[in-house]
Design an enzyme around this catalytic site. Structure first.
Site, PDB file in Angstrom:
ATOM      1  N   ARG A 236     -36.481  41.618  19.543  1.00 48.16           N
ATOM      2  CA  ARG A 236     -36.712  40.510  20.621  1.00 48.16           C
ATOM      3  C   ARG A 236     -38.419  40.130  20.353  1.00 48.16           C
ATOM      4  O   ARG A 236     -38.318  38.814  20.343  1.00 48.16           O
ATOM      5  CB  ARG A 236     -36.731  41.244  21.873  1.00 48.16           C
ATOM      6  CG  ARG A 236     -35.325  41.361  22.195  1.00 48.16           C
ATOM      7  CD  ARG A 236     -35.078  41.529  23.392  1.00 48.16           C
ATOM      8  NE  ARG A 236     -33.768  41.706  24.060  1.00 48.16           N
ATOM      9  CZ  ARG A 236     -33.439  41.943  25.508  1.00 48.16           C
ATOM     10  NH1 ARG A 236     -34.304  41.939  26.350  1.00 48.16           N
ATOM     11  NH2 ARG A 236     -31.993  42.203  25.779  1.00 48.16           N
TER      12      ARG A 236
ATOM     13  N   ARG B 291     -29.336  37.915  22.686  1.00 47.89           N
ATOM     14  CA  ARG B 291     -30.380  38.755  22.999  1.00 47.89           C
ATOM     15  C   ARG B 291     -30.126  40.298  22.953  1.00 47.89           C
ATOM     16  O   ARG B 291     -31.047  41.029  23.195  1.00 47.89           O
ATOM     17  CB  ARG B 291     -31.330  38.337  24.182  1.00 47.89           C
ATOM     18  CG  ARG B 291     -30.453  38.601  25.185  1.00 47.89           C
ATOM     19  CD  ARG B 291     -31.555  37.740  26.375  1.00 47.89           C
ATOM     20  NE  ARG B 291     -31.066  38.460  27.841  1.00 47.89           N
ATOM     21  CZ  ARG B 291     -29.588  38.091  28.328  1.00 47.89           C
ATOM     22  NH1 ARG B 291     -28.892  37.344  27.719  1.00 47.89           N
ATOM     23  NH2 ARG B 291     -29.370  38.364  29.348  1.00 47.89           N
ATOM     24  N   HIS B 292     -28.953  40.703  22.764  1.00 53.90           N
ATOM     25  CA  HIS B 292     -28.406  42.007  22.647  1.00 53.90           C
ATOM     26  C   HIS B 292     -27.838  42.499  21.457  1.00 53.90           C
ATOM     27  O   HIS B 292     -26.978  41.789  20.689  1.00 53.90           O
ATOM     28  CB  HIS B 292     -27.407  42.377  23.746  1.00 53.90           C
ATOM     29  CG  HIS B 292     -28.141  42.223  25.040  1.00 53.90           C
ATOM     30  ND1 HIS B 292     -27.795  41.199  25.906  1.00 53.90           N
ATOM     31  CD2 HIS B 292     -28.701  43.212  25.832  1.00 53.90           C
ATOM     32  CE1 HIS B 292     -28.400  41.396  27.143  1.00 53.90           C
ATOM     33  NE2 HIS B 292     -29.112  42.604  27.018  1.00 53.90           N
TER      34      HIS B 292
ATOM     35  N   GLU C 227     -37.630  39.365  28.142  1.00 49.84           N
ATOM     36  CA  GLU C 227     -38.147  40.460  28.211  1.00 49.84           C
ATOM     37  C   GLU C 227     -38.133  41.041  26.818  1.00 49.84           C
ATOM     38  O   GLU C 227     -37.033  41.398  26.092  1.00 49.84           O
ATOM     39  CB  GLU C 227     -37.302  41.649  29.072  1.00 49.84           C
ATOM     40  CG  GLU C 227     -37.754  42.766  29.138  1.00 49.84           C
ATOM     41  CD  GLU C 227     -36.746  43.788  29.517  1.00 49.84           C
ATOM     42  OE1 GLU C 227     -36.094  43.639  30.393  1.00 49.84           O
ATOM     43  OE2 GLU C 227     -36.508  44.987  28.833  1.00 49.84           O
TER      44      GLU C 227
ATOM     45  N   GLU D 205     -23.276  48.408  24.905  1.00 46.83           N
ATOM     46  CA  GLU D 205     -23.034  47.301  25.986  1.00 46.83           C
ATOM     47  C   GLU D 205     -22.032  46.444  25.202  1.00 46.83           C
ATOM     48  O   GLU D 205     -22.177  45.922  24.225  1.00 46.83           O
ATOM     49  CB  GLU D 205     -24.548  46.443  26.179  1.00 46.83           C
ATOM     50  CG  GLU D 205     -25.459  47.359  26.802  1.00 46.83           C
ATOM     51  CD  GLU D 205     -26.979  46.983  26.544  1.00 46.83           C
ATOM     52  OE1 GLU D 205     -27.298  46.421  25.404  1.00 46.83           O
ATOM     53  OE2 GLU D 205     -27.808  47.233  27.113  1.00 46.83           O
TER      54      GLU D 205
ATOM     55  N   ARG E 256     -26.641  51.238  21.729  1.00 41.78           N
ATOM     56  CA  ARG E 256     -26.209  51.164  23.157  1.00 41.78           C
ATOM     57  C   ARG E 256     -25.010  50.420  23.311  1.00 41.78           C
ATOM     58  O   ARG E 256     -24.647  49.263  22.396  1.00 41.78           O
ATOM     59  CB  ARG E 256     -27.308  50.019  24.034  1.00 41.78           C
ATOM     60  CG  ARG E 256     -28.482  50.718  23.930  1.00 41.78           C
ATOM     61  CD  ARG E 256     -29.516  50.081  25.052  1.00 41.78           C
ATOM     62  NE  ARG E 256     -30.677  51.162  25.185  1.00 41.78           N
ATOM     63  CZ  ARG E 256     -31.761  50.788  26.061  1.00 41.78           C
ATOM     64  NH1 ARG E 256     -31.622  49.785  26.871  1.00 41.78           N
ATOM     65  NH2 ARG E 256     -32.722  51.615  25.818  1.00 41.78           N
TER      66      ARG E 256
ATOM     67  N   SER F 126     -40.546  47.310  28.079  1.00 41.17           N
ATOM     68  CA  SER F 126     -40.432  47.493  29.577  1.00 41.17           C
ATOM     69  C   SER F 126     -41.148  48.971  29.382  1.00 41.17           C
ATOM     70  O   SER F 126     -40.943  49.664  28.481  1.00 41.17           O
ATOM     71  CB  SER F 126     -39.187  47.600  30.096  1.00 41.17           C
ATOM     72  OG  SER F 126     -38.203  48.618  29.742  1.00 41.17           O
TER      73      SER F 126
HETATM   74  P1  AMO Z   1     -35.250  49.291  27.867  1.00 38.04           P
HETATM   75  O1  AMO Z   1     -33.905  49.637  28.027  1.00 38.04           O
HETATM   76  O2  AMO Z   1     -35.995  48.040  28.801  1.00 38.04           O
HETATM   77  O3  AMO Z   1     -36.411  50.382  28.195  1.00 38.04           O
HETATM   78  O4  AMO Z   1     -35.609  48.975  26.538  1.00 38.04           O
HETATM   79  C1  AMO Z   1     -36.875  48.563  25.847  1.00 38.04           C
HETATM   80  C2  AMO Z   1     -36.953  47.522  25.078  1.00 38.04           C
HETATM   81  O5  AMO Z   1     -35.947  47.330  23.771  1.00 38.04           O
HETATM   82  C3  AMO Z   1     -35.366  46.178  23.659  1.00 38.04           C
HETATM   83  N1  AMO Z   1     -33.945  46.288  23.848  1.00 38.04           N
HETATM   84  C4  AMO Z   1     -32.748  45.793  23.249  1.00 38.04           C
HETATM   85  N2  AMO Z   1     -32.922  44.926  22.249  1.00 38.04           N
HETATM   86  C5  AMO Z   1     -31.924  44.464  21.914  1.00 38.04           C
HETATM   87  N3  AMO Z   1     -30.650  44.734  22.162  1.00 38.04           N
HETATM   88  C6  AMO Z   1     -30.438  45.770  23.113  1.00 38.04           C
HETATM   89  N4  AMO Z   1     -29.449  45.960  23.450  1.00 38.04           N
HETATM   90  C7  AMO Z   1     -31.900  46.089  23.767  1.00 38.04           C
HETATM   91  N5  AMO Z   1     -31.835  47.177  24.837  1.00 38.04           N
HETATM   92  C8  AMO Z   1     -33.085  47.352  24.599  1.00 38.04           C
HETATM   93  C9  AMO Z   1     -35.835  45.174  24.852  1.00 38.04           C
HETATM   94  C10 AMO Z   1     -36.430  46.028  25.935  1.00 38.04           C
HETATM   95  O6  AMO Z   1     -37.387  45.312  26.680  1.00 38.04           O
HETATM   96  N6  AMO Z   1     -36.849  53.892  27.840  1.00 38.04           N
HETATM   97  C11 AMO Z   1     -37.225  52.480  28.215  1.00 38.04           C
HETATM   98  C12 AMO Z   1     -38.585  52.381  27.738  1.00 38.04           C
HETATM   99  C13 AMO Z   1     -39.701  53.065  28.376  1.00 38.04           C
HETATM  100  O7  AMO Z   1     -39.871  53.107  29.702  1.00 38.04           O
HETATM  101  O8  AMO Z   1     -40.469  53.732  27.496  1.00 38.04           O
HETATM  102  C14 AMO Z   1     -36.254  51.606  27.613  1.00 38.04           C
HETATM  103  O9  AMO Z   1     -35.555  52.185  26.774  1.00 38.04           O
HETATM  104  O10 AMO Z   1     -36.741  44.715  24.180  1.00 38.04           O
END
Ligand code: AMO
Length: 416
Positions: A390, A204-205, A339, A198, A196, A342
Site C-alpha cells: 500500500r 487494495r487487498h 490506510e 479475505e 489473510r 495502523s
Molecule cells: P492491520 O490489519 O491494519 O493491522 O494491518 C496493518 C497494515 O497492513 C496492510 N494490510 C494489507 N495490505 C494489503 N492487503 C491486505 N489484505 C492487508 N491487510 C493489512 C495495511 C494495513 O494498514 N497488528 C496490526 C498492526 C499493529 O497494530 O501493529 C495489524 O495487522 O497497510
C-alpha cells in the site's frame, strides 16, 4: 567489455543486425549493433538469434552511441547462452499493450523491461531504507512464526492448515508474538508476510501481503510510536526520492515530500469533516474505502498527503488495543486516501486484557500462550505495521495493489 541480457527485439538492415537488450541489473536499454563487415562471425550468430534468448556480447560503446532505442553497443563477439523453446508470450518492447492479467502471469519475463525492473528496484529500496533506519534507531530485527495456533486479527480471515493432526493457521500478522517479546526486548521490528483469507475483490487487498511491523516497550503513550512511524515513512519517501532518481523517472511519477508534522485528526473530527462533505457515518462505524478517499481529497486541499486518524471507537479495533473512555488508543495512518498503517498502545494489564478478549466474543483459553507473557512484568507498549504494497501504491500512484508485488496472491491467483 561484456554485456549479458535477453533479446527483446531484433531487426536487420543490410549487413547489420540490431538487437535490443536490457543488460542484467541495468535500467538502460542497449542496442547491440552487429556488422557483417566488421565481425562476420558475430553477425552469423546474430542473424539466427531468437527473440527471448539469453546472450553474451563482447564489444565496445562507440564514442557517440545514443540511438532512439537506447545506447548503442558495437559487438565483436556474440554468444547465445540459452535459446527459448517457445516464442515469448509477451512483447517486451512494450509497443503493443499487455493485458493486466498477462502482465502478472508473465511478471518474470517483464523484468526484462526497464519499467518493471524499476518498480521492483524501488520496492527493494523501500525495505533496505526501512531496515537501515530502524537499525540506526536501535530496533532489533526479529522473526516470528508464520504457522500459528491462533489468529490475531479476527477469525474469519484466517487460512487454516492441517498440522500433524491439529488445526494451525497462517499468521495474519506477528501481533501476538511481537507483544510477547516486550517482556524481554523493548524495540523490535519484523519485515513479514501477512496471510489473510479475505474474499475481497478490491484494488487494495491481497491475500498475501508484506508489512513492516514494529513494537516498542516502556512507552508513555501512543504518540511515542506515532513519531517513529512518521519518521520512518518520511525517511522511506525521501530515501527513494534520493536513491531511486532513475527508477522514478522511468516510471514517470512525481513523489512529493511529505508535509510535517503529519496532521493528526481524531475519529470524531473525521466524522465532522465527512459530514460537511455530505457523507454520513454512524458513530462507531469504521471508515470504508469511499470515506477514506473523500477524506484524502479534503486533506490534500489542506496540503497533507499523509495524516493520522486517532482515537477510534474501541469496537472498531482488535482486542489487544487499549481502551480509553469507550474510545481506543489507536491510530491509522492514511496516505492519499488509503490506510497504509495502523497501530496503537496495547492493553498490557493482564486482567483488562482478558476482559477485552471476552468482550470481543473470543475465548481467553485460545490465547493462553500469549496471555502468559502478561503475567511476568509486561511494560506498557505499543507499535504499528505499515503495509509495504500500500505504501508503494500511494508513493508511486499505482492504482492496483497487485502491481506492487512480484507474484500477487488474490482469490484467483495461486500460480505462478
Ligand atoms: P492491520 O490489519 O491494519 O493491522 O494491518 C496493518 C497494515 O497492513 C496492510 N494490510 C494489507 N495490505 C494489503 N492487503 C491486505 N489484505 C492487508 N491487510 C493489512 C495495511 C494495513 O494498514 N497488528 C496490526 C498492526 C499493529 O497494530 O501493529 C495489524 O495487522 O497497510
Amino acid at each position: 567489455m561484456k554485456l549479458r541480457g535477453w533479446v527483446n527485439s531484433k531487426r536487420e538492415l543490410g549487413g547489420i543486425v540490431f538487437i535490443e537488450i536490457l543488460p542484467e541489473n541495468s535500467l538502460g536499454l542497449v542496442t547491440v549493433v552487429v556488422k557483417k563487415k566488421e565481425s562476420p562471425q558475430a553477425w552469423e550468430v546474430a542473424k539466427g538469434v531468437k527473440l527471448g534468448s539469453a546472450i553474451l556480447v563482447e564489444g565496445t560503446y562507440p564514442p557517440i552511441s545514443l540511438s532512439k532505442r537506447g545506447r548503442e553497443f558495437k559487438a565483436d563477439k556474440l554468444e547465445v547462452i540459452s535459446t527459448p523453446r517457445a516464442p515469448l508470450p509477451v512483447d517486451l518492447t512494450l509497443k503493443t499493450g499487455i493485458h493486466f492479467d498477462t502482465r502478472l502471469r508473465y511478471r518474470y519475463l517483464l523484468l526484462r523491461t526497464k519499467e518493471e525492473r524499476a518498480l521492483f528496484k524501488i520496492r527493494a529500496n523501500v525495505l533496505k531504507i526501512a531496515r537501515e533506519f530502524l537499525e540506526k534507531k536501535g530496533f532489533l530485527e526479529v522473526n516470528t512464526p508464520k504457522i500459528c495456533g491462533a489468529g490475531a486479527e479476527g477469525g474469519a480471515t484466517v487460512f487454516e492448515l492441517e498440522y500433524f493432526g491439529r488445526t494451525a493457521y497462517l499468521a495474519q500478522s506477528p501481533q501476538l508474538y511481537k507483544q510477547m517479546l516486550m517482556t524481554g526486548l523493548t524495540k523490535v521490528y519484523e519485515i513479514t508476510p501477512y496471510f489473510r483469507a479475505e474474499k475481497h475483490h478490491t484494488t487494495r487487498h491481497l491475500n498475501e501481503s508484506w508489512a513492516i511491523d514494529l513494537e516498542m516497550g516502556f512507552i508513555k503513550g501512543m504518540e511515542d510510536v506515532m513519531e517513529v512511524l512518521e519518521e520512518l515513512v518520511c525517511h522511506i519517501i525521501e530515501g527513494v526520492r534520493k536513491e531511486c532518481e532513475e527508477e522514478i523517472e522511468i516510471l514517470g511519477v512525481e513523489i512529493d515530500s511529505p508535509r510535517r508534522p503529519f496532521a493528526r485528526l481524531k475519529y470524531d473530527k473525521v466524522l465532522e469533516i465527512l459530514n460537511e462533505e455530505g457523507i454520513h457515518i454512524e458513530w462507531g462505524e469504521d471508515l470504508g474505502d469511499a470515506e477514506e478517499r473523500a477524506l484524502g481529497k479534503v486533506m490534500k486541499n489542506e496540503g497533507y498527503n499523509l495524516y493520522f486518524i486517532t482515537h477510534y471507537p474501541w469496537k472498531t479495533k482488535p482486542f489487544y488495543i487499549m481502551k480509553e473512555d469507550g474510545l481506543s488508543r489507536s491510530f491509522d495512518l492514511d496516505y492519499k486516501g488509503l490506510e497504509i498503517s495502523s497501530g496503537g498502545q496495547r492493553e498490557h494489564r493482564y486482567e483488562e486484557l482478558i476482559k477485552n478478549i471476552r468482550e470481543k466474543g473470543l475465548n481467553p483459553k485460545d490465547f493462553e500462550f500469549y496471555l502468559e507473557a502478561f503475567k511476568y512484568g509486561m511494560p506498557p507498549h505499543g507499535g504499528w505495521a505499515v503495509g509495504v504494497e500500500r505504501l508503494l501504491m500511494k508513493m508511486l500512484n499505482i492504482d492496483n495493489i497487485r502491481e506492487t508485488i512480484l507474484f500477487p496472491r488474490d482469490i484467483q491467483r495461486l500460480i505462478p
